[in-house]
Design a protein around this motif. Sequence first.
Motif, short mmCIF file in Angstrom:
data_model
loop_
_atom_site.label_atom_id
_atom_site.label_comp_id
_atom_site.label_asym_id
_atom_site.label_seq_id
_atom_site.Cartn_x
_atom_site.Cartn_y
_atom_site.Cartn_z
N LYS A 100 0.84 -1.21 0.00
CA LYS A 100 0.00 0.00 0.00
C LYS A 100 0.87 1.25 0.00
CE LYS A 100 -3.28 2.45 2.92
NZ LYS A 100 -4.04 2.44 4.17
N ARG A 101 1.93 1.23 0.79
CA ARG A 101 2.83 2.40 0.83
C ARG A 101 3.41 2.68 -0.55
NH1 ARG A 101 6.45 2.68 6.01
NH2 ARG A 101 7.79 3.57 4.45
N GLY A 102 3.83 1.62 -1.23
CA GLY A 102 4.38 1.79 -2.58
C GLY A 102 3.36 2.31 -3.56
N VAL A 103 2.15 1.78 -3.50
CA VAL A 103 1.09 2.22 -4.41
C VAL A 103 0.77 3.68 -4.15
CG1 VAL A 103 -1.36 1.97 -5.00
CG2 VAL A 103 0.07 -0.06 -4.77
N LEU A 104 0.56 4.02 -2.89
CA LEU A 104 0.17 5.40 -2.58
C LEU A 104 1.27 6.39 -2.91
CD1 LEU A 104 -1.83 4.92 0.74
CD2 LEU A 104 -2.60 4.75 -1.63
N ALA A 105 2.52 5.99 -2.74
CA ALA A 105 3.63 6.87 -3.08
C ALA A 105 3.72 7.09 -4.59
CB ALA A 105 4.95 6.29 -2.56
N GLY A 148 -10.66 1.47 16.20
CA GLY A 148 -9.54 1.75 17.10
C GLY A 148 -8.29 0.96 16.74
N VAL A 149 -8.49 -0.31 16.42
CA VAL A 149 -7.34 -1.15 16.05
C VAL A 149 -6.74 -0.65 14.73
CG1 VAL A 149 -6.58 -3.49 15.46
CG2 VAL A 149 -8.19 -3.12 17.35
N LEU A 150 -7.58 -0.27 13.78
CA LEU A 150 -7.06 0.26 12.52
C LEU A 150 -6.26 1.54 12.74
CD1 LEU A 150 -9.94 -0.35 9.96
CD2 LEU A 150 -7.71 -1.49 10.09
N LEU A 151 -6.68 2.34 13.68
CA LEU A 151 -5.94 3.56 14.01
C LEU A 151 -4.55 3.20 14.51
CD1 LEU A 151 -6.04 6.64 14.22
CD2 LEU A 151 -6.97 6.36 16.51
N LEU A 152 -4.46 2.20 15.37
CA LEU A 152 -3.14 1.75 15.86
C LEU A 152 -2.28 1.22 14.71
CD1 LEU A 152 -4.22 -0.10 19.11
CD2 LEU A 152 -2.98 2.07 18.96
N ILE A 153 -2.88 0.41 13.86
CA ILE A 153 -2.15 -0.17 12.74
C ILE A 153 -1.67 0.91 11.77
CG2 ILE A 153 -2.39 -1.66 10.71
CD1 ILE A 153 -4.32 -3.38 12.38
N ALA A 154 -2.45 1.97 11.65
CA ALA A 154 -2.10 3.05 10.71
C ALA A 154 -0.75 3.67 11.04
CB ALA A 154 -3.19 4.12 10.70
N SER A 157 2.52 3.12 9.05
CA SER A 157 2.87 3.90 7.86
C SER A 157 3.94 4.95 8.15
CB SER A 157 1.63 4.58 7.27
OG SER A 157 1.15 5.56 8.18
N ARG A 158 4.19 5.21 9.41
CA ARG A 158 5.22 6.20 9.77
C ARG A 158 6.63 5.61 9.72
NH1 ARG A 158 2.91 10.62 13.54
NH2 ARG A 158 5.01 11.30 13.18
N GLU A 165 11.31 -3.89 7.82
CA GLU A 165 11.60 -5.30 8.13
C GLU A 165 11.85 -5.53 9.62
OE1 GLU A 165 11.57 -8.28 6.43
OE2 GLU A 165 10.54 -7.08 4.91
N SER A 166 12.58 -4.65 10.24
CA SER A 166 12.96 -4.88 11.64
C SER A 166 11.89 -4.44 12.64
CB SER A 166 14.28 -4.17 11.95
OG SER A 166 14.11 -2.77 11.86
N MET A 167 10.98 -3.57 12.24
CA MET A 167 10.05 -3.01 13.23
C MET A 167 8.58 -3.34 13.03
SD MET A 167 11.71 0.70 14.04
CE MET A 167 10.72 0.89 15.50
N ALA A 168 8.14 -3.61 11.80
CA ALA A 168 6.70 -3.77 11.55
C ALA A 168 6.11 -4.94 12.32
CB ALA A 168 6.43 -3.92 10.05
N ARG A 169 6.70 -6.11 12.23
CA ARG A 169 6.15 -7.28 12.92
C ARG A 169 6.24 -7.16 14.45
NH1 ARG A 169 4.29 -10.11 8.87
NH2 ARG A 169 5.51 -10.29 6.98
N PRO A 170 7.38 -6.71 14.99
CA PRO A 170 7.40 -6.54 16.45
C PRO A 170 6.34 -5.55 16.95
CG PRO A 170 9.65 -6.58 15.62
CD PRO A 170 8.73 -6.54 14.42
N LEU A 171 6.12 -4.47 16.21
CA LEU A 171 5.09 -3.51 16.62
C LEU A 171 3.69 -4.12 16.50
CD1 LEU A 171 6.51 -0.19 15.17
CD2 LEU A 171 6.33 -0.86 17.58
N MET A 172 3.49 -4.92 15.46
CA MET A 172 2.19 -5.58 15.31
C MET A 172 1.97 -6.57 16.45
SD MET A 172 -0.51 -5.36 13.43
CE MET A 172 -0.19 -4.90 11.73
N ASN A 173 3.04 -7.21 16.92
CA ASN A 173 2.92 -8.12 18.06
C ASN A 173 2.52 -7.37 19.32
OD1 ASN A 173 3.47 -10.49 16.68
ND2 ASN A 173 5.67 -10.31 16.99
N VAL A 174 3.00 -6.14 19.49
CA VAL A 174 2.59 -5.32 20.64
C VAL A 174 1.09 -5.04 20.55
CG1 VAL A 174 2.82 -3.05 21.72
CG2 VAL A 174 4.87 -4.31 20.99
N ILE A 175 0.62 -4.72 19.36
CA ILE A 175 -0.82 -4.48 19.17
C ILE A 175 -1.61 -5.75 19.49
CG2 ILE A 175 -2.60 -3.99 17.44
CD1 ILE A 175 -0.50 -2.11 16.08
#
Length: 186
Positions: A100-105, A148-154, A157-158, A165-175
């Motif tokens: 999605k990031r690639g498409v939107l960019a 609310g969950v979508l807001l956290l997931i959004a 994109s930052r 690679e190093s941060m997306a999955r660990p952050l999703m695990n926190v969610i």
Amino acid sequence: MSAPARRTDAAQNRTRIVEAARAALAESNHVHLNEIAKRAGVGQGTLYRNFPNREALLAEVYRRDVEELVTAASALLAEHEPMEALRHWLDRVIDYAEIKRGVLAALEPAAWQDLVAHSHNPIESALGHLLDAGKAAGSIRTDVDAPGVLLLIAYLSRLDRGEWESMARPLMNVILDGLRRQGADR
């Protein structure tokens, strides 16, 4: 009168083009149509017959990813307990978000805003289905909802492409851990 059915080889070419574009977007926001045609093993004429411009191709990549993401919710619930289904679905969300990031960019703001507007409700509904199943099973907190969950997931994109690679999955695990009802089995 309905549109004529696509020839099998034409449908396969279209699918290969979309898959090649998706793979290219996973690597870079700078997608060139001639590179996509080569990756798909088709000529440029075939690519342009299917997608008259870059925006049409990227929009199709986005739409297919949304469709697959939404469809996956029920399929995952049929195969797994709700919390595990949600974990698998959130893994797909990470893959979807990267594309999605690639498409939107790569698209003009008006084009991507329309795509996002049309995909929001189906994605929210799919997530709501997963959350409701988890709530009913007692594994997911009852005080959370899909918006609310979508807001956290959004916030994913930052992340910069280099951090993805190093941060997306660990952050999703926190969610995911935050969604778990206290006292529920891990």
